[in-house]
Every structure is written in structure tokens, then in C-alpha cells.
Design an enzyme around this catalytic site. Structure first.
Site, PDB file in Angstrom:
ATOM      1  N   HIS A  93       0.860  -1.194   0.000  1.00  0.00           N
ATOM      2  CA  HIS A  93       0.000   0.000   0.000  1.00  0.00           C
ATOM      3  C   HIS A  93       0.895   1.243   0.000  1.00  0.00           C
ATOM      4  O   HIS A  93       1.970   1.245   0.601  1.00  0.00           O
ATOM      5  CB  HIS A  93      -0.921  -0.013   1.224  1.00  0.00           C
ATOM      6  CG  HIS A  93      -1.952   1.069   1.177  1.00  0.00           C
ATOM      7  ND1 HIS A  93      -1.687   2.354   1.587  1.00  0.00           N
ATOM      8  CD2 HIS A  93      -3.228   1.069   0.734  1.00  0.00           C
ATOM      9  CE1 HIS A  93      -2.774   3.088   1.407  1.00  0.00           C
ATOM     10  NE2 HIS A  93      -3.720   2.342   0.888  1.00  0.00           N
ATOM     11  N   GLU A 165      -3.502   2.361  -7.373  1.00  0.00           N
ATOM     12  CA  GLU A 165      -3.859   3.478  -6.499  1.00  0.00           C
ATOM     13  C   GLU A 165      -2.868   4.625  -6.706  1.00  0.00           C
ATOM     14  O   GLU A 165      -1.779   4.631  -6.099  1.00  0.00           O
ATOM     15  CB  GLU A 165      -3.817   3.027  -5.036  1.00  0.00           C
ATOM     16  CG  GLU A 165      -4.812   1.938  -4.714  1.00  0.00           C
ATOM     17  CD  GLU A 165      -5.184   1.962  -3.242  1.00  0.00           C
ATOM     18  OE1 GLU A 165      -6.385   2.072  -2.948  1.00  0.00           O
ATOM     19  OE2 GLU A 165      -4.292   1.919  -2.388  1.00  0.00           O
TER      20      GLU A 165
HETATM   21  C1  PEP Z   1      -6.730   3.479   0.327  1.00  0.00           C
HETATM   22  O1  PEP Z   1      -6.431   3.616   1.494  1.00  0.00           O
HETATM   23  O2  PEP Z   1      -6.348   2.471  -0.274  1.00  0.00           O
HETATM   24  C2  PEP Z   1      -7.514   4.522  -0.329  1.00  0.00           C
HETATM   25  C3  PEP Z   1      -7.755   4.402  -1.609  1.00  0.00           C
HETATM   26  O3  PEP Z   1      -7.945   5.561   0.456  1.00  0.00           O
HETATM   27  P1  PEP Z   1      -9.038   6.686   0.047  1.00  0.00           P
HETATM   28  O4  PEP Z   1     -10.200   5.950  -0.555  1.00  0.00           O
HETATM   29  O5  PEP Z   1      -9.376   7.370   1.320  1.00  0.00           O
HETATM   30  O6  PEP Z   1      -8.381   7.569  -0.961  1.00  0.00           O
END
Ligand code: PEP
Length: 251
Positions: A93, A165
Site C-alpha cells: 500500500h 492506487e
Molecule cells: C486506500 O487507502 O487504499 C484509499 C484508496 O484511500 P481513500 O479511498 O481514502 O483515498
């Protein structure tokens, strides 16, 4: 479709029990949709119990150490997480990479450990804002993916779930457009295909909310969502799930 909630450093065991009771009563199972919750390690067992009995729901751990046991104060091994009820683990992450300094080598070791224990690694990749501004997104996420898969068999790669992400979108309120997300997912799908992971689902994460979830999962390149902030309240998470449920699924 996989809809995953990353609860980060929130929700104590009792809060998890209350969340599960309210959420499960409001959200029945749906064919083709899997729900995964990543609570803090402290609340993992409470979550596993609270969601037990719902085959469409799994619980996972937010981070693991690659060693199965030993003198690693503060860390959670994969066997410990598994014993507490985890069926999956987030690996790499962006907060682990950029707040805790986790390297690609750490990520690779963790993926190996998670696979060896029979859990599903949710491998997270994503570029920083300055990398995006330099047009390096495709190169960065491909390099992260290849580094994490180094030494894996094609069969191993086929057992991954990948989450794209973009770091600039996590917890910032800025979301990639569905078109931008889809373009990066296409790059990752191609890279996975070459490694043996042609069918690996790729989730999008980064400031997903009830208002943008539907357009993101409507893209055929996007097989689900990984959500932080909008998953912390049962009502908001239910709204995200309902929005995503509105999109017809292939097959
Ligand atoms: C995450 O923690 O993987 C994330 C995408 O957080 P958020 O949705 O708050 O951006």
C-alpha cells in the site's frame, strides 16, 4: 467485481461489530460481487467473527512481515493473520511504501509469504504526482508490478489481485478520471498477461466515493474498487456498494 474496504488505523473491535451488523443487514449478497474488509490487525479477529456466515465477504490484513515468526516487534506474520481469520493481505500500500519506507524488495518478499500461506495478496501499485507530471505513470506501475512478481511462477501471478492506487489520489479528494484509470489498468493488464496473470482482477483506489464509484467500475478494465475514507461509515460504504452494483457485470 471486488469491492474492498481499507480501514487503515480506524475502527476498534466493538466498532467493527456494530459496523458489520448494520452493513450486513442492509447489503445482501450479490452474484459476481465479493466484499473484502481490511481492518487494523487489532480488529481482525472481531471482523472475521462479525462477517462469518456470509460467503460473499472476506477479511484481510493491511500489512504482513515476510517471516513466519520471530523477533519483529510490532509486526504481524502471515500465519498469525491467517489464524485470526484473514484470507487476504494488502501488500505494498502506498502508505507502507511512502510513510514507512517499504521497498520493492520488501513487497516481493511479502507477496511470496502471503502466497505461500494460501492467502490472496492484494498488491498495490501507483505513481507519485511528480511521476505522473513527468509522464512516468506507465513505467512506474509496470516496474512496481514486475518487481513484486520477480521469482513468481505464472501460476503464482494468477493468484494475485492488483490495486492501482495513484498516490496523489489517496485520501486527497482527487480521483483519477475513469478514462485515466482505465488507461493505466490496460497497461497493467498487459504486463500481467505477459507474466501469466491474464485473468488477474485490477481494482482502482484513490478517493472513491458514492458519487464516482459507478463510472469507475463501468469501465471494462476496472474489476473493482479499493476504498479508504468512504468505507469507514456503514452508510457511505453501502452507498458505494450500491452504486457499483448498478453496473451490469460481464458474463
Ligand atoms: C486506500 O487507502 O487504499 C484509499 C484508496 O484511500 P481513500 O479511498 O481514502 O483515498
Amino acid at each position: 467485481m471486488i469491492l474492498a474496504a481499507n480501514w487503515k488505523m480506524h475502527l476498534a473491535p466493538e466498532e467493527v461489530r456494530r459496523f458489520a451488523e448494520q452493513f450486513l443487514a442492509a447489503v445482501p449478497p450479490k452474484a459476481g460481487r465479493a466484499l473484502v474488509f481490511f481492518p487494523s490487525a487489532v480488529s481482525l479477529e472481531a471482523a472475521a467473527w462479525a462477517f462469518a456466515g456470509r460467503d460473499d465477504v472476506q477479511v484481510g490484513v493491511q500489512d504482513v512481515h515476510w517471516e513466519p515468526k520471530g523477533a519483529f516487534t510490532g509486526a504481524t506474520s502471515v500465519p498469525l493473520a491467517k489464524a485470526a481469520g484473514a484470507a487476504a493481505a494488502l501488500v505494498g500500500h502506498s502508505e507502507r511504501r511512502h510513510v514507512f519506507g517499504e521497498t520493492d524488495v520488501d513487497v516481493r518478499r511479502k507477496v511470496r509469504a502471503v502466497l505461500d500461506a494460501g492467502l490472496t495478496p492484494f498488491l498495490c501499485v501507483g505513481e507519485l504526482l511528480e511521476q505522473r507530471d513527468r509522464d512516468e505513470t506507465a513505467a512506474v506501475v509496470t516496474a512496481q508490478l514486475r518487481a513484486a512478481c520477480d521469482g513468481l511462477t505464472r501460476e503464482d501471478v494468477g493468484r494475485l489481485v492488483v490495486a492501482y492506487e495513484p498516490v496523489w489520489a489517496i485520501g486527497t479528494g482527487r480521483t483519477a478520471t475513469p478514462e485515466d484509470a482505465a488507461a493505466v489498468h490496460r497497461v497493467l493488464h498487459q504486463a500481467l498477461e505477459a507474466l501469466g496473470g491474464g485473468g488477474v482482477p485490477i481494482l482502482y483506489g484513490g478517493s472513491v466515493n458514492p458519487g464516482n464509484a459507478r463510472d469507475l467500475v463501468a469501465r471494462p478494465e476496472v474489476q473493482g474498487l479499493l476504498v479508504g475514507g468512504a468505507s469507514l461509515q456503514p452508510e457511505t460504504w453501502q452507498a458505494v456498494v450500491t452504486a457499483a452494483d448498478g453496473v451490469p457485470q460481464p458474463g
